[in-house]
Motif scaffolding. Structure first.
Motif, short mmCIF file in Angstrom:
data_model
loop_
_atom_site.label_atom_id
_atom_site.label_comp_id
_atom_site.label_asym_id
_atom_site.label_seq_id
_atom_site.Cartn_x
_atom_site.Cartn_y
_atom_site.Cartn_z
N MET A 1 -25.56 -4.84 -66.93
CA MET A 1 -25.81 -4.59 -68.34
C MET A 1 -25.18 -3.28 -68.82
O MET A 1 -24.89 -2.38 -68.03
N LEU A 2 -25.00 -3.22 -70.14
CA LEU A 2 -24.55 -2.01 -70.83
C LEU A 2 -25.57 -1.70 -71.91
O LEU A 2 -25.96 -2.58 -72.67
N VAL A 3 -26.02 -0.44 -71.95
CA VAL A 3 -26.98 -0.01 -72.97
C VAL A 3 -26.31 1.00 -73.89
O VAL A 3 -25.71 1.97 -73.43
N LEU A 4 -26.39 0.75 -75.19
CA LEU A 4 -25.88 1.65 -76.21
C LEU A 4 -27.05 2.15 -77.05
O LEU A 4 -27.99 1.39 -77.31
N LYS A 5 -26.98 3.42 -77.47
CA LYS A 5 -28.07 4.02 -78.23
C LYS A 5 -27.60 4.38 -79.64
O LYS A 5 -26.42 4.61 -79.88
N ARG A 6 -28.56 4.47 -80.54
CA ARG A 6 -28.27 4.76 -81.94
C ARG A 6 -27.57 6.11 -82.08
O ARG A 6 -27.97 7.10 -81.48
N ASN A 7 -26.52 6.14 -82.89
CA ASN A 7 -25.84 7.39 -83.24
C ASN A 7 -26.51 7.94 -84.50
O ASN A 7 -26.31 7.40 -85.60
#
Length: 515
Positions: A184-190
């Motif tokens: 998996m890849l996790v991206l967070k809010r900018n």
């Protein structure tokens, strides 16, 4: 995603899933709206001058790179015009070997003596960027919307080197979280993203988790169990369980989730080699236009789509340019529909009444498309055209296309950018493979003149009549058997709102909410 992401460096955003990942992390000067119109991104506006050879961009001054240890105190700095000069020169640097270098390589003035090599990109000041082209290229703004043209900071490229692929620093609505390349890849809010909607800062989501599941059945079951919110594309193994032959959702799934069918800028076709000097065409009936046209008339595209594709896609009865592009016109460009009587008349004109004396024609495909090849084989047999189907591994198939080793071959073309020029380039004489994408080696001086004239017209709608004339020339000569214009099925959770839809199947999550 049913296969993993290979790189989060936008200079290597070639495959669709790499593009999707980069689209959440980066921005360029321009972007596409859901109608595939070019609209501002980091550039708030631009002018085209000097007869279409000079592009001047005016940048927003409120765009920041993501916070990262590569910056002093770990705080992302403001994006300036010099960052685009760096990013574009990096893209065309042969040492990087980016697959996206083609965007600029034949269009800009290139100084190969510089170290590293540089292109004609100039930062006039922090908020003004100029790009000078060798000659006008009207779709250029659309090219700049591609992920290859995203802006990155030189600090990160220098600090991480080749490891920038898994340590991305961009300006996008989401920033890098963590990446297990197998799972998996996790991206967070900018929290510092520059775009808003109705006065509200974007994005709305706190985070995004992208799961990699090679087994398409497991992917589908994970969606049904509400462990996934979005699934793009359905595997043939469970297509019939999900859809009726008419392409509708089966009753047992109604209300469980939302199914969207979206036009996709992908034209599926068979190519016919037109280089009469090629040994594979010696004594081959495909040299005759009547035979090529008879093949086009000799099978039922609507039946093919209904029984083999559950009506996912649209029968191709116009030209190579698919619906979804503004210049598409089934009225202006008449293609081929099922007409066995006309096919028989054409065979008789060619000297093969009812197919008598017509040699067997070799048809090359890869195993994935065997069902369509067999369908066409059986329908053509009814009018006396015999196909011999040869299968080639996907890795060898494209190589053989480039080397003129196949007289009749399965192919497809997915748009790189939203302009019909991208499809018409497949028939431009100077682009004959391996120098370009003209795999059929079609050549027509009138077509070439129209193609060159269209590249000098900067007004979009004024180019369209020339595009239509070019397509009519191609359809008349029949160097291709256009099969269908593709569509994408997307399955979406009932609580998802604001998901975009466009004919490039480019997923953007910046406006998505979950209720």
């Amino acid at each position: 995603m049913h296969s993993g992401i290979r790189s989060l460096d936008p200079a290597f955003a070639r495959a669709q899933f790499d593009i999707w990942g980069c689209n959440q992390l980066y921005n360029g000067l321009l972007q596409l709206d859901d109608s595939l119109q070019v609209v501002p991104a980091i550039a708030r506006g631009y002018q085209v001058e000097d007869g279409g050879k000079l592009y001047r961009f005016h940048l927003r001054q409120d765009v920041r790179f993501h916070d990262s240890p590569v910056f002093p105190n770990g705080k992302g700095r403001r994006v300036v015009a010099a960052d685009f000069v760096f990013s574009f020169n990096r893209l065309i640097d042969p040492a990087l070997a980016s697959p996206g270098a083609w965007i600029f390589n034949d269009k800009i003035i290139f100084d190969s003596t510089a170290t590293p090599p540089t292109g004609s990109f100039t930062a006039i000041n922090d908020s003004t960027l100029e790009i000078r082209l060798r000659e006008p290229f009207p779709p250029f703004a659309g090219l700049l919307s591609m992920q290859y043209c995203s802006v990155i900071p030189h600090e990160a490229a220098s600090f991480f080197g080749k490891d920038f692929r898994r340590n991305p620093v961009g300006t996008g609505p989401f920033r890098f979280g963590n990446w297990d390349e197998e799972n998996m890849l996790v991206l967070k809010r900018n929290d510092h993203y520059f775009e808003t909607e109705n006065g509200q800062p974007l994005p709305y989501l706190d985070a995004v988790c992208i799961s990699f599941m090679a087994n398409r059945q497991n992917e589908f079951f994970a969606f049904l169990q509400h462990n996934l919110d979005l699934l793009s594309g359905i595997d043939p193994s469970f297509k019939d369980n999900l859809l009726t032959p008419q392409g509708k959702l089966r009753p047992q799934f109604e209300g469980e989730f939302v199914m969207e069918k979206i036009p996709f800028l992908n034209t599926e076709y068979f190519g016919i080699l037109r280089d009469t000097n090629s040994p594979v065409l010696r004594n081959n009936p495909l040299r005759m236009r009547q035979v090529r046209q008879a093949i086009n008339y000799g099978f039922d595209r609507e039946k093919m789509m209904r029984y083999l594709r559950n009506n996912i896609g649209r029968p191709a009865t116009a030209g190579m340019v698919p619906p979804g592009l503004p210049s598409f016109s089934a009225k202006a460009v008449e293609g081929y529909s099922y007409n066995p009587q006309k096919a028989l008349r054409l065979l008789e004109e060619a000297g093969f009444p009812n197919g008598q004396g017509l040699p067997e024609i070799a048809c090359f495909t890869n195993p994935t498309y065997m069902d369509i090849a067999v369908f066409i084989q059986r329908q053509l047999q009814d009018i006396g055209i015999r196909l011999k189907i040869e299968t080639t591994p996907p890795s060898e198939h494209r190589q053989y296309m480039a080397e003129k080793k196949m007289p009749f071959f399965r192919a497809s073309w997915i748009a790189d950018y939203p302009d019909a020029e991208n499809y018409l380039a497949l028939f431009y004489s100077p682009f004959k493979a391996p120098a370009g994408p003209n795999y059929t080696h079609f050549g027509n001086p009138t077509f070439d003149s129209l193609y060159e004239a269209s590249r000098l017209i900067t007004n979009d709608s004024a180019r369209y009549p020339l595009y239509h004339r070019m397509e009519r020339l191609v359809m008349e000569d029949a160097p291709v058997v256009v099969l269908f214009y593709d569509e994408v099925i997307r399955l979406i959770g009932n609580d998802v709102r604001g998901l975009n839809r466009n004919a490039l199947n480019l997923v953007s999550l910046k406006r998505v909410r979950k209720e």
